[in-house]
Design a protein around this motif. Structure first.
Motif, PDB file in Angstrom:
ATOM      1  N   LYS A   1       0.757  -1.119   0.067  1.00 42.34           N
ATOM      2  CA  LYS A   1       0.225  -0.047   0.069  1.00 42.34           C
ATOM      3  C   LYS A   1       0.880   1.450   0.054  1.00 42.34           C
ATOM      4  O   LYS A   1       0.394   2.552  -0.340  1.00 42.34           O
ATOM      5  N   ILE A   2       2.342   1.319   0.349  1.00 41.69           N
ATOM      6  CA  ILE A   2       3.024   2.362   0.419  1.00 41.69           C
ATOM      7  C   ILE A   2       3.608   2.401  -1.002  1.00 41.69           C
ATOM      8  O   ILE A   2       4.324   1.621  -1.585  1.00 41.69           O
ATOM      9  N   ARG A   3       3.128   3.712  -1.511  1.00 41.57           N
ATOM     10  CA  ARG A   3       3.661   3.593  -3.076  1.00 41.57           C
ATOM     11  C   ARG A   3       5.054   4.138  -3.030  1.00 41.57           C
ATOM     12  O   ARG A   3       5.778   4.792  -2.422  1.00 41.57           O
ATOM     13  N   ALA A   4       5.505   3.853  -4.212  1.00 35.03           N
ATOM     14  CA  ALA A   4       7.018   3.992  -4.616  1.00 35.03           C
ATOM     15  C   ALA A   4       7.152   4.719  -5.938  1.00 35.03           C
ATOM     16  O   ALA A   4       7.988   4.690  -6.725  1.00 35.03           O
ATOM     17  N   GLY A   5       6.217   5.496  -6.138  1.00 32.75           N
ATOM     18  CA  GLY A   5       6.286   6.574  -7.272  1.00 32.75           C
ATOM     19  C   GLY A   5       5.726   5.792  -8.412  1.00 32.75           C
ATOM     20  O   GLY A   5       5.175   6.540  -9.611  1.00 32.75           O
ATOM     21  N   LYS A   6       5.135   4.543  -8.506  1.00 34.95           N
ATOM     22  CA  LYS A   6       4.672   3.888  -9.592  1.00 34.95           C
ATOM     23  C   LYS A   6       3.125   3.707  -9.353  1.00 34.95           C
ATOM     24  O   LYS A   6       3.040   3.245  -8.208  1.00 34.95           O
TER      25      LYS A   6
ATOM     26  N   ALA B   1      14.228  -4.203   0.420  1.00 31.79           N
ATOM     27  CA  ALA B   1      13.686  -4.128  -1.141  1.00 31.79           C
ATOM     28  C   ALA B   1      12.611  -2.989  -1.083  1.00 31.79           C
ATOM     29  O   ALA B   1      12.748  -2.457  -2.238  1.00 31.79           O
ATOM     30  N   LYS B   2      11.763  -2.535  -0.328  1.00 32.13           N
ATOM     31  CA  LYS B   2      11.126  -1.496  -0.282  1.00 32.13           C
ATOM     32  C   LYS B   2      11.645  -0.246  -0.199  1.00 32.13           C
ATOM     33  O   LYS B   2      11.248   0.617  -0.993  1.00 32.13           O
ATOM     34  N   GLU B   3      12.740  -0.294   0.663  1.00 31.83           N
ATOM     35  CA  GLU B   3      13.116   1.210   0.761  1.00 31.83           C
ATOM     36  C   GLU B   3      14.216   1.439  -0.754  1.00 31.83           C
ATOM     37  O   GLU B   3      14.042   2.402  -1.165  1.00 31.83           O
ATOM     38  N   GLU B   4      14.515   0.464  -1.189  1.00 31.16           N
ATOM     39  CA  GLU B   4      15.387   0.531  -2.459  1.00 31.16           C
ATOM     40  C   GLU B   4      14.308   1.048  -3.535  1.00 31.16           C
ATOM     41  O   GLU B   4      14.516   1.846  -4.296  1.00 31.16           O
ATOM     42  N   ASP B   5      13.087   0.312  -3.469  1.00 33.75           N
ATOM     43  CA  ASP B   5      12.143   0.618  -4.497  1.00 33.75           C
ATOM     44  C   ASP B   5      11.458   2.086  -4.263  1.00 33.75           C
ATOM     45  O   ASP B   5      11.310   2.777  -5.209  1.00 33.75           O
ATOM     46  N   ILE B   6      11.320   2.338  -3.099  1.00 35.41           N
ATOM     47  CA  ILE B   6      11.011   3.933  -3.042  1.00 35.41           C
ATOM     48  C   ILE B   6      12.114   4.891  -3.231  1.00 35.41           C
ATOM     49  O   ILE B   6      11.677   5.740  -4.011  1.00 35.41           O
ATOM     50  N   MET B   7      13.282   4.709  -2.914  1.00 35.87           N
ATOM     51  CA  MET B   7      14.390   5.650  -3.172  1.00 35.87           C
ATOM     52  C   MET B   7      14.954   5.615  -4.993  1.00 35.87           C
ATOM     53  O   MET B   7      15.362   6.430  -4.948  1.00 35.87           O
ATOM     54  N   THR B   8      14.314   4.771  -5.467  1.00 42.28           N
ATOM     55  CA  THR B   8      14.897   4.675  -6.978  1.00 42.28           C
ATOM     56  C   THR B   8      14.020   5.666  -7.447  1.00 42.28           C
ATOM     57  O   THR B   8      12.794   5.597  -7.688  1.00 42.28           O
ATOM     58  N   VAL B   9      14.719   6.771  -8.166  1.00 40.22           N
ATOM     59  CA  VAL B   9      13.928   7.812  -9.060  1.00 40.22           C
ATOM     60  C   VAL B   9      13.433   7.231 -10.410  1.00 40.22           C
ATOM     61  O   VAL B   9      14.492   6.813 -11.095  1.00 40.22           O
TER      62      VAL B   9
END
Length: 189
Positions: A31-36, A181-189
């Motif tokens: 549920k936490i969005r990662a820009g996508k 994995a989620k942190e990497e997903d969120i921080m990837t621009v």
């Protein structure tokens, strides 16, 4: 021998609780969005459907048109306004646009500050999961100690306690991997 069965059953129950905590974490992280754009971002939204609160997914088709757009096609046109209202009220920071057929949501790119907030939110979810895992561990260890007092062999009890500790470490590692994995997903621009 029946005590052994009870301890083993408690171990299985405890591992089930840990697995459930991990499943819950996966659900919360989705549920936490990662820009996508992702339909999972809207999974918690409830819509007023003829007086009863109904999940959005049960009154419409929710899809992604592209990596930045979610489209919601209600099964009844009369549901467009209630869906739009429910998305506003959910306070997700998303602005729905109703074109008479669909409700479209454009997902804005995340700012650096917002990304950091989302990482913090993900880490909090991870900590909550670890608390649940510790709770299951505590229940198992208490049960083993109680069984040892009731006549369960002490050396077997010690081995079971080691098994509980190893199980806890295994689940902690899984939580850490999911959060990384989620942190990497969120921080990837």
């Amino acid at each position: 021998m029946s005590e052994e069965m009870n301890v083993d059953e408690k171990m299985i129950d405890g591992e089930g609780e840990m697995e459930h905590a991990l499943d819950h974490l996966k659900s919360e992280l989705s549920k936490i969005r990662a820009g996508k754009a992702s339909p999972a971002m809207l999974s918690s939204i409830m819509v007023d459907y003829y007086g009863s609160s109904t999940p959005l997914m049960q009154v419409s088709n929710v899809n992604t048109a592209d990596s930045r757009t979610i489209t919601i096609q209600p099964w009844e046109k009369s549901m467009l306004a209630p869906i739009e209202r429910a998305i506003f009220e959910a306070n997700l920071g998303l602005t729905p646009m109703n074109d008479g057929e669909f409700v479209r949501i454009n997902i804005p790119p995340l700012t650096e500050e917002r990304r950091k907030q989302l990482v913090k939110q993900a880490k909090n979810e991870g900590e909550e999961t670890k608390i649940s895992i510790r709770s299951a561990r505590h229940k198992m260890l208490d049960f083993i100690k109680k069984e040892v007092k009731a006549g369960y062999p002490e050396d077997a009890g010690k081995r079971k306690e080691e098994d509980v500790e190893n199980l806890t470490k295994k689940y902690y590692k899984k939580v850490d991997q999911l959060i990384e994995a989620k942190e990497e997903d969120i921080m990837t621009v």
